[in-house]
Design an enzyme around this catalytic site. Structure first.
Site, PDB file in Angstrom:
ATOM      1  N   GLU A   1     -69.777  17.211 -27.462  1.00 16.85           N
ATOM      2  CA  GLU A   1     -68.925  16.283 -28.217  1.00 16.85           C
ATOM      3  C   GLU A   1     -68.753  14.950 -27.511  1.00 16.85           C
ATOM      4  O   GLU A   1     -68.263  13.981 -28.102  1.00 16.85           O
ATOM      5  CB  GLU A   1     -67.561  16.936 -28.492  1.00 16.85           C
ATOM      6  CG  GLU A   1     -66.574  16.935 -27.355  1.00 16.85           C
ATOM      7  CD  GLU A   1     -66.807  18.024 -26.307  1.00 16.85           C
ATOM      8  OE1 GLU A   1     -65.933  18.211 -25.450  1.00 16.85           O
ATOM      9  OE2 GLU A   1     -67.858  18.685 -26.358  1.00 16.85           O
TER      10      GLU A   1
ATOM     11  N   CYS B   1     -68.062  24.129 -22.068  1.00 14.80           N
ATOM     12  CA  CYS B   1     -67.536  23.900 -20.720  1.00 14.80           C
ATOM     13  C   CYS B   1     -66.844  25.164 -20.204  1.00 14.80           C
ATOM     14  O   CYS B   1     -67.484  26.200 -20.077  1.00 14.80           O
ATOM     15  CB  CYS B   1     -66.621  22.673 -20.692  1.00 14.80           C
ATOM     16  SG  CYS B   1     -66.309  22.081 -19.000  1.00 14.80           S
TER      17      CYS B   1
ATOM     18  N   HIS C   1     -70.611  18.936 -22.268  1.00 16.72           N
ATOM     19  CA  HIS C   1     -69.792  18.611 -23.424  1.00 16.72           C
ATOM     20  C   HIS C   1     -70.646  17.939 -24.499  1.00 16.72           C
ATOM     21  O   HIS C   1     -70.859  16.719 -24.445  1.00 16.72           O
ATOM     22  CB  HIS C   1     -68.655  17.657 -23.026  1.00 16.72           C
ATOM     23  CG  HIS C   1     -67.577  18.285 -22.233  1.00 16.72           C
ATOM     24  ND1 HIS C   1     -66.485  18.899 -22.816  1.00 16.72           N
ATOM     25  CD2 HIS C   1     -67.405  18.410 -20.892  1.00 16.72           C
ATOM     26  CE1 HIS C   1     -65.681  19.364 -21.870  1.00 16.72           C
ATOM     27  NE2 HIS C   1     -66.220  19.082 -20.701  1.00 16.72           N
TER      28      HIS C   1
END
Length: 211
Positions: free
Chosen positions: A194, A82, A192
């Site tokens: 994750e 990001c 992202h």
């Protein structure tokens, strides 16, 4: 032994979810702002949430640009996520404030030319051919984005002795922006991983395996 990953803590970033995700794909993760630890790990993960200028100020406080530069000089892997991707470029311009980035890649982080901002939610990625980052992940998989700024033009000088970076793109309301870059030991994503479910974990596993 599991590869070691230093998750750089410079006051900006979703550390908890990144820690869990990278640990889940087989790495031993240490959250740190210590330069020696960040330099010594097999991989360095640079997260980032918020404004470009604020992230750069936090990064400088922990010697982040030096750490990133020294790792890359030694061909040691770095992954930016990001705003952790955005700060790798030359400059960011937000709300009329121009801030210098790490300068690893040419380009300006600027506001997306889209009606609806932030670009928040799931989106596909037009990945570069031969991508190692997206290896084994189906083409129609979606990844989770949350941002209003990005790099909308890519002008990397070619013709030299080094292989040019491999870039992947995404689009929001007709505006195209960089979604990922793979450049030797330096990889980065605007989205992202994750927070991107199984597809994001597969991407992080590709990075961890590369360590």
């Amino acid at each position: 032994m599991s590869p070691t990953v230093a998750l750089l803590d410079y006051g900006s970033g979703n550390l908890r979810s990144a820690h869990r995700a990278v640990e889940a794909v087989g790495a031993e993760v240490t959250v740190t702002s210590d330069p020696a630890t960040a330099l010594g790990a097999d991989g360095l993960l640079v997260p980032g949430v918020g404004a470009f200028d604020a992230c750069m100020r936090g990064l400088r406080r922990v010697q982040g640009p030096r750490i990133i530069g020294e790792r890359l000089a030694g061909d040691r892997p770095v992954l930016g996520i990001c705003v952790g991707m955005q700060i790798l470029f030359e400059k960011g311009v937000e709300h009329g404030v121009s801030a210098e980035g790490c300068g690893e890649w040419p380009g300006i982080v600027e506001k997306l030319a889209a009606r609806t901002l932030p670009h928040m939610g799931w989106n596909t990625v037009d990945r570069g051919e031969g991508s190692a980052l997206f290896a084994g992940i189906p083409e129609d998989e979606r990844f989770y984005f949350v941002h209003s700024y990005g790099v909308r033009t890519w002008d990397f000088p070619g013709g030299g002795p080094t292989t040019p970076p491999l870039v992947s793109w995404a689009e929001h309301e007709g505006d195209r922006f960089l979604a990922a870059v793979e450049n030797g030991p330096l990889w980065a994503t605007q989205f992202h991983p994750e927070k991107s479910g199984d597809a994001g974990l597969a991407l992080l596993e590709n990075w961890v395996r590369s360590l």
